[in-house]
Scaffold this active site. Structure first.
Site, mmCIF file in Angstrom:
data_model
loop_
_atom_site.group_PDB
_atom_site.id
_atom_site.type_symbol
_atom_site.label_atom_id
_atom_site.label_comp_id
_atom_site.label_asym_id
_atom_site.label_seq_id
_atom_site.Cartn_x
_atom_site.Cartn_y
_atom_site.Cartn_z
ATOM 1 N N ASP A 38 0.840 -1.209 0.000
ATOM 2 C CA ASP A 38 0.000 0.000 0.000
ATOM 3 C C ASP A 38 0.871 1.254 0.000
ATOM 4 O OD1 ASP A 38 -1.336 -2.274 0.981
ATOM 5 O OD2 ASP A 38 -2.882 -1.073 1.944
ATOM 6 N N GLU A 178 -6.032 -11.178 -4.713
ATOM 7 C CA GLU A 178 -5.765 -12.213 -3.700
ATOM 8 C C GLU A 178 -6.809 -13.327 -3.665
ATOM 9 O OE1 GLU A 178 -5.501 -9.422 -0.500
ATOM 10 O OE2 GLU A 178 -3.310 -9.353 -0.599
ATOM 11 N N LYS A 290 -10.639 -9.650 -7.260
ATOM 12 C CA LYS A 290 -10.811 -8.772 -6.108
ATOM 13 C C LYS A 290 -10.396 -7.333 -6.409
ATOM 14 C CE LYS A 290 -9.061 -8.315 -1.378
ATOM 15 N NZ LYS A 290 -8.121 -8.843 -0.384
ATOM 16 N N GLN A 291 -9.299 -7.163 -7.138
ATOM 17 C CA GLN A 291 -8.743 -5.826 -7.322
ATOM 18 C C GLN A 291 -7.862 -5.807 -8.563
ATOM 19 O OE1 GLN A 291 -6.672 -6.815 -3.521
ATOM 20 N NE2 GLN A 291 -5.227 -5.239 -4.207
HETATM 21 O O1 IFM Z 1 -2.235 -4.656 0.719
HETATM 22 C C1 IFM Z 1 -3.616 -4.817 0.682
HETATM 23 C C2 IFM Z 1 -3.954 -5.873 -0.352
HETATM 24 O O2 IFM Z 1 -3.537 -5.477 -1.648
HETATM 25 C C3 IFM Z 1 -5.426 -6.156 -0.366
HETATM 26 N N1 IFM Z 1 -5.864 -6.562 0.977
HETATM 27 C C4 IFM Z 1 -5.607 -5.552 1.969
HETATM 28 C C5 IFM Z 1 -4.134 -5.176 2.052
HETATM 29 C C6 IFM Z 1 -3.910 -4.055 3.072
HETATM 30 O O3 IFM Z 1 -4.559 -2.888 2.674
#
Ligand code: IFM
Length: 427
Positions: A38, A178, A290-291
Site C-alpha cells: 500500500d 488475492e 478482487k482488485q
Molecule cells: O495490501 C492490501 C492488499 O492489496 C489487499 N488486501 C488488503 C491489504 C492491506 O490494505
C-alpha cells in the site's frame, strides 16, 4: 481530495526514518499497524512528487530492514533480499497465518506471507520512481542501488528455468488479486520481477560508471558475483510474460482464461464481496477478481504499454473486477487508465468511490481505521488521471480530462528538485 492528502500527510514524520505508513495510518487497529505494498505503490507517489524528503524517509525505513529481508530470502533458500508481505518495526514477516473472514466468518489460511511475492518488486519500483522523479543520486549511491540489486538477486534466484520453453517462470504465487492463490506466472509478479532485475542491472552500470569504488564495495558487501549477474541478465531476457502477441491481451496467470467466465450482472444489488457470497473455493474457479492486477501493471508501468494494449486489457478486466466490495485500494487507481482511455464518467465514479470511502464510510469498516492506500490512489487519480501529468526526461506533459463541473485543476509537484506549478483551466 484535501481530506485524503491530509490523511497521508499526518501519518508521516519530517525526520524519522524508522517507520513507514501502516494500511490504516495511525487511525485504527485494522491490520494491526502493519505496512504493506500500500505504501510503495499507492501512497509513495504523492510523497515522491510533493514531499520528496518524506518519500526518502519512507524508503529508508525499507533500507534499514534489508538485513531482515536478506534473512527471509535465505530462510526460503534464495539469494538477495525478500521483503515481508506485512512489515513492522523489525522487518520480520508479520502476516498472520490464518484469520476469520470479516464477511463470511470462515476461518481461512492467510498465504500472503509465504507466496504474495510482488511486494519485493513494489519496493524496488518505488526506489526507481523516486530516483527518476527526484534525481537524488546521493540516495541511489548510498542506499537505492543496494536495494535494487539485493531485490534483483532475489528474483533471479527465485525464478525457475523451464527447459521445454527455454524461459523462466515464477510458480506458486498470489498476485495483487488475492482471490486466486497458488497460481503460476502471475503476469504482474513476473513483469515487475523483470523490471526489478533490469533496474538493478541499470543501477549497477550507473554506479560503476559514476562511482567505481562504491560499486566495487557494494558488490562485495552483498556478495554479488559475475555468475549472479549472468543469471540476472538471462532471467530478465527470458522471463515468461503471458501476453497474446497479436491482441496485447495479458493473461492474469497461467490458466486464468480457462476459468469459468464471470458475470457481475447476476449479482446486482448484492451487499457483500463475491468472495463472501460464493465462498473461497468457488471464487477461485471463476474469473471474478478482487482488485486491479493486470490493470495495476498497466497503470504503474504506464510508459511500457501502448493505448491498444491498455484498451484491450481494460475491456477484459474492468468488468470482472469487484469495484464495490473487493479491495478499497483500486477503484481510484483504475481512474487513471479510465481517463487515458476516455472513459471520463467511469473515472469520476471510481474516483468518488475512493475519495469518499472514509468520509461516507462506504464500506462500513471505517471504525477499523482509514484506508490509507486509497487516499494515495485518490491523489494519483487527480494528478495522473484527471490532470494527466507525466514526468519524462525532457520535462513534463499534462493531458487533462474534465469531469462534469470541474473547471480548474492547480497543484505543485517537484521534478529533480525544481517546483513545477501546474494550473489547468478548462477554458
Ligand atoms: O495490501 C492490501 C492488499 O492489496 C489487499 N488486501 C488488503 C491489504 C492491506 O490494505
Amino acid at each position: 481530495i484535501r481530506y485524503n492528502i491530509y490523511q497521508l500527510r499526518i501519518s508521516t514524520s519530517w525526520h524519522d526514518t524508522r517507520y513507514s505508513i501502516a494500511a490504516k495510518g495511525l487511525t485504527g487497529f485494522g491490520y494491526h499497524g502493519h505496512i504493506f505494498h500500500d505504501t510503495e505503490i499507492f501512497m509513495l507517489p504523492y510523497f515522491t512528487y510533493v514531499h520528496p524528503n518524506i518519500a526518502r524517509n519512507l524508503l529508508l525505513y525499507r533500507y534499514h530492514l534489508l538485513p531482515a529481508a536478506r534473512a527471509k530470502a535465505e530462510h526460503n533458500g534464495f539469494k538477495g533480499a525478500q521483503y515481508p508481505w506485512e512489515s513492522t518495526l523489525d522487518g520480520v514477516e508479520a502476516t498472520p497465518e490464518s484469520m476469520i473472514h470479516p464477511e463470511s466468518g470462515e476461518i481461512i489460511a492467510v498465504l500472503n506471507g509465504q507466496i504474495e511475492l510482488h511486494i519485493t518488486a513494489s519496493i524496488a519500483y518505488a526506489v526507481g520512481e523516486y530516483w527518476r522523479v527526484t534525481g537524488d543520486d546521493a540516495f541511489m549511491q548510498d542506499y537505492g542501488a543496494e536495494m535494487l540489486l539485493s531485490t534483483a538477486m532475489f528474483w533471479a534466484s527465485r525464478a525457475e528455468y523451464h527447459p521445454e520453453r527455454n524461459d523462466y517462470e515464477i510458480s506458486n504465487v498470489v498476485g495483487p488479486d488475492e482471490w486466486h492463490e497458488h497460481v503460476n506466472n502471475n503476469a504482474y509478479t513476473n513483469y515487475m520481477a523483470r523490471w526489478n532485475i533490469r533496474a538493478g542491472l541499470h543501477a549497477l552500470h550507473w554506479l560503476r560508471t559514476t562511482h567505481p569504488e562504491k560499486a566495487e564495495e557494494l558488490t562485495h558487501h552483498i556478495g554479488l558475483s559475475d555468475s549472479d549477474l549472468d543469471l540476472m541478465r538471462d532471467v530478465a531476457e527470458r522471463m515468461r510474460i503471458p501476453q497474446d502477441k497479436n491482441t496485447g491481451l495479458i493473461e492474469q496467470f497461467d490458466g486464468f482464461f480457462k476459468l469459468a467466465p464471470f458475470n457481475q450482472e447476476k449479482y446486482k444489488g448484492r451487499k457483500a464481496s463475491y468472495q463472501a457470497i460464493l465462498g473461497m473455493k468457488p471464487v477461485q474457479e471463476q474469473q471474478g477478481i478482487k482488485q486491479a492486477d493486470v490493470l495495476q501493471l498497466l497503470t504503474i508501468l504506464n510508459q511500457d504499454f501502448d493505448l491498444k494494449t491498455k484498451r484491450v486489457n481494460w475491456d477484459y478486466y474492468y468488468p470482472i473486477t469487484d469495484h464495490e466490495f473487493g479491495s478499497s485500494l483500486t477503484p481510484a487507481l483504475h481512474a487513471i487508465l479510465a481517463c487515458e482511455l476516455g472513459h471520463i464518467d467511469t473515472a469520476y465514479k471510481l474516483f468518488l468511490t475512493g475519495a469518499l470511502v472514509d468520509l461516507e464510510d462506504l464500506r462500513g469498516n471505517a471504525d477499523k481505521g482509514i484506508h490509507a492506500a486509497c487516499a494515495g490512489a485518490v491523489w494519483q487519480a487527480t494528478v495522473f488521471g484527471f490532470a494527466g501529468l507525466r514526468f519524462t526526461d525532457e520535462g513534463h506533459t499534462t493531458s487533462p480530462s474534465w469531469p462534469d463541473g470541474w473547471t480548474r485543476l492547480a497543484f505543485t509537484c517537484f521534478h529533480r528538485g525544481k517546483p513545477i506549478s501546474i494550473d489547468l483551466r478548462r477554458s
